[in-house]
Write a protein that holds these residues in place. Sequence first.
Motif, mmCIF file in Angstrom:
data_model
loop_
_atom_site.group_PDB
_atom_site.id
_atom_site.type_symbol
_atom_site.label_atom_id
_atom_site.label_comp_id
_atom_site.label_asym_id
_atom_site.label_seq_id
_atom_site.Cartn_x
_atom_site.Cartn_y
_atom_site.Cartn_z
ATOM 1 N N GLN A 9 -7.915 9.765 0.933
ATOM 2 C CA GLN A 9 -9.025 8.820 0.807
ATOM 3 C C GLN A 9 -8.496 7.388 0.637
ATOM 4 N N ILE A 10 -7.414 7.271 -0.105
ATOM 5 C CA ILE A 10 -6.811 5.946 -0.286
ATOM 6 C C ILE A 10 -6.353 5.390 1.064
ATOM 7 N N LEU A 56 -10.162 3.724 -6.552
ATOM 8 C CA LEU A 56 -8.903 4.435 -6.295
ATOM 9 C C LEU A 56 -7.972 3.546 -5.474
ATOM 10 N N TYR A 57 -8.523 2.909 -4.498
ATOM 11 C CA TYR A 57 -7.753 2.005 -3.652
ATOM 12 C C TYR A 57 -7.189 0.839 -4.449
ATOM 13 N N THR A 96 -9.300 4.086 2.977
ATOM 14 C CA THR A 96 -9.800 2.818 2.450
ATOM 15 C C THR A 96 -8.861 1.670 2.796
ATOM 16 N N ALA A 97 -7.581 1.931 2.634
ATOM 17 C CA ALA A 97 -6.601 0.853 2.847
ATOM 18 C C ALA A 97 -6.574 0.392 4.301
ATOM 19 N N ALA A 112 -14.155 5.283 -4.313
ATOM 20 C CA ALA A 112 -13.044 5.190 -3.361
ATOM 21 C C ALA A 112 -12.361 3.833 -3.467
ATOM 22 N N GLN A 113 -13.162 2.785 -3.655
ATOM 23 C CA GLN A 113 -12.577 1.450 -3.789
ATOM 24 C C GLN A 113 -11.780 1.324 -5.077
ATOM 25 N N GLY A 117 1.180 -0.682 -6.244
ATOM 26 C CA GLY A 117 2.064 -1.240 -5.231
ATOM 27 C C GLY A 117 2.504 -2.652 -5.595
ATOM 28 N N THR A 175 0.835 -1.204 0.000
ATOM 29 C CA THR A 175 0.000 0.000 0.000
ATOM 30 C C THR A 175 0.870 1.254 0.000
ATOM 31 N N LEU A 219 0.888 4.021 -2.772
ATOM 32 C CA LEU A 219 0.584 5.408 -2.386
ATOM 33 C C LEU A 219 1.626 6.370 -2.933
ATOM 34 N N ALA A 249 -7.336 12.805 -2.765
ATOM 35 C CA ALA A 249 -7.419 11.417 -3.238
ATOM 36 C C ALA A 249 -6.520 10.519 -2.395
ATOM 37 N N THR A 300 -4.297 1.809 -6.535
ATOM 38 C CA THR A 300 -3.119 1.960 -5.675
ATOM 39 C C THR A 300 -2.521 0.598 -5.348
ATOM 40 N N THR A 301 -3.376 -0.331 -5.026
ATOM 41 C CA THR A 301 -2.912 -1.694 -4.753
ATOM 42 C C THR A 301 -2.193 -2.273 -5.963
#
Lengths: 194, 194
Positions: free
Chosen positions: A185-186, B162-163, A189-190, B159-160, B170, A167, A171, A182, B166-167
Motif C-alpha cells: 500500500q505504501i 502510513l506513507y 501511495t508513494a 494509507a497517507q 526515509g 521512499t 520502505l 501495508a 515511511t517518508t
Amino acid sequence: MNPVGRPKNFEPDVVIAQAMETFWTKGYADTSPADLAEATGVGKGSLYHCFGSKRELFGKVLDLYNKVGAEVTEQVLSEPGTAKERIRALLVLLVDMDLDGPVRRGCLAQNAVAEIGGHDEAAKRAVLRMEQRMVELFAARLEQGQRDGDVDRALNARAQGLYLETTLAGLRTMAMTFDRKALYQIIDTALAGL
Amino acid sequence: MNPVGRPKNFEPDVVIAQAMETFWTKGYADTSPADLAEATGVGKGSLYHCFGSKRELFGKVLDLYNKVGAEVTEQVLSEPGTAKERIRALLVLLVDMDLDGPVRRGCLAQNAVAEIGGHDEAAKRAVLRMEQRMVELFAARLEQGQRDGDVDRALNARAQGLYLETTLAGLRTMAMTFDRKALYQIIDTALAGL
DNA sequence: ATAGTTCTTGAACTACAGGTCAAAAATCAG
DNA sequence: CTGATTTTTGACCTGTAGTTCAAGAACTAT
C-alpha cells in the motif's frame, strides 16, 4: 605467471560474499571473527592475513553490496515498461526480498550507517555514495520515461530521484516491522504522483 | 509513607533520559555499562540494582523515546495551520534536529531495529508500536484537515499516514548522509500530493 | 538503640572480542 | 633438492563487556 608462495585455499571474493551474509544477518558489532571464520570456512588467522581487520573486511563487504545493488537496480529498471511500472517493480522486488528471507534484516547499508555511522566517517561516505548512485539511477530512468513520453516533461527528475531513494529507504525500514500488505500500500501511495 | 530503606541518590527517570542520549549517540552495542555509569554519574552496581541489565535499561529508554516522540508530534501537528503546513513543519523540525546536533545520530528507534531487531523480537515490537502510533497521528491530522476543508475528502487518510511515516523514516535515514538542502527538497517533493 | 530494609561502592569474575605470532605447509625459481 | 615466498593453523595474549557480590551506609519502624 602464478603468484609465488603457497596458494590461498579460498577465493577472497567468495569470502567477502559469505561475510556479507553474516554481517547482514547479525549486524556489524554482533559478528565476531569467530563467526566469520565459521561462516566462511577460513581460519581466523587467514582472514586477518588476507583482510587486515574486521573493519577492513566490512569495507569490502560494503563495496560488494553497492555493486550488487546497483546491478540489480539497473537490470530491473531497464526491463520493458514505463518508468512507473519499472520503479514499482523494483520497490516490490526489494520488499519481497526483505520479507521472503528467514529473518528481517533490512538494508545492509542503512544498518551500517545506523550502527557505525556515528563514529565512522568512511562508512558514512560509502553509504552516501551508494545512495547517490541510486538517486542517479532513478533520475536517469525518469528522464528516459520523459523521452519515451510516459513521464511528465515538467517533472524535476533529479528531485524525484532523491525522493524515490528516500521512499526506498523508508520502505526498507518499514519492512523490518510491517507486513506485506501495508508495504504494498505504501508503494502505491508513494508512486501515485508519477 | 516514604519507602523503607536507604533512599536512591538519583532519579531513575533522569538516568533513563541520560542513558537515552548515550545510546542514541553511540549505539546500543558500543555503549558499555562503564559508559552509562559515567554518563549518569551513577555507579555500575547501582544501575544493575535498579534496572537489572543493559537490555532492560534500553527497554526503558525506548519507552521514553516513544513518549517524547509522540508528545512532540502531537504538539507540532496541533498548532494552527493546514494539515499540510503542520506536517511539513514536523518534518522540517525533525530534519533540523538531526542536522543541528554535533553528531548525526538519526532516529533512535530506527537505529535500534537496525542494530538489534534481527535478534530481538521485543525491540522490534516496541519500534512497531511507535511507528503505528505515528501513522495514527498523521492519519488523525489528515482527517482533521478533511473536516477543516484543507485536505481532499477523497484521500485515504490511513494509507497517507502510513506513507508519511515511511517518508519520515526515509528522511531520517537520508539525514545521516545528505545535506539540508537535499532534505528540504525531499520534503517538498513528498508533500506535493497533499 | 535495634532490627529490618534498600541502596551504594568497588572489587572481582567469566567469557569472549579482536588481533598477533611462531611454526609448519605449499607453492615457485634456480 | 635448496631457498625464497606466501599461506595456514591454532595457540596465545590483552583488554574489556556485562554482570555479580559482599560489605557497609542510609534510611524507617518500633
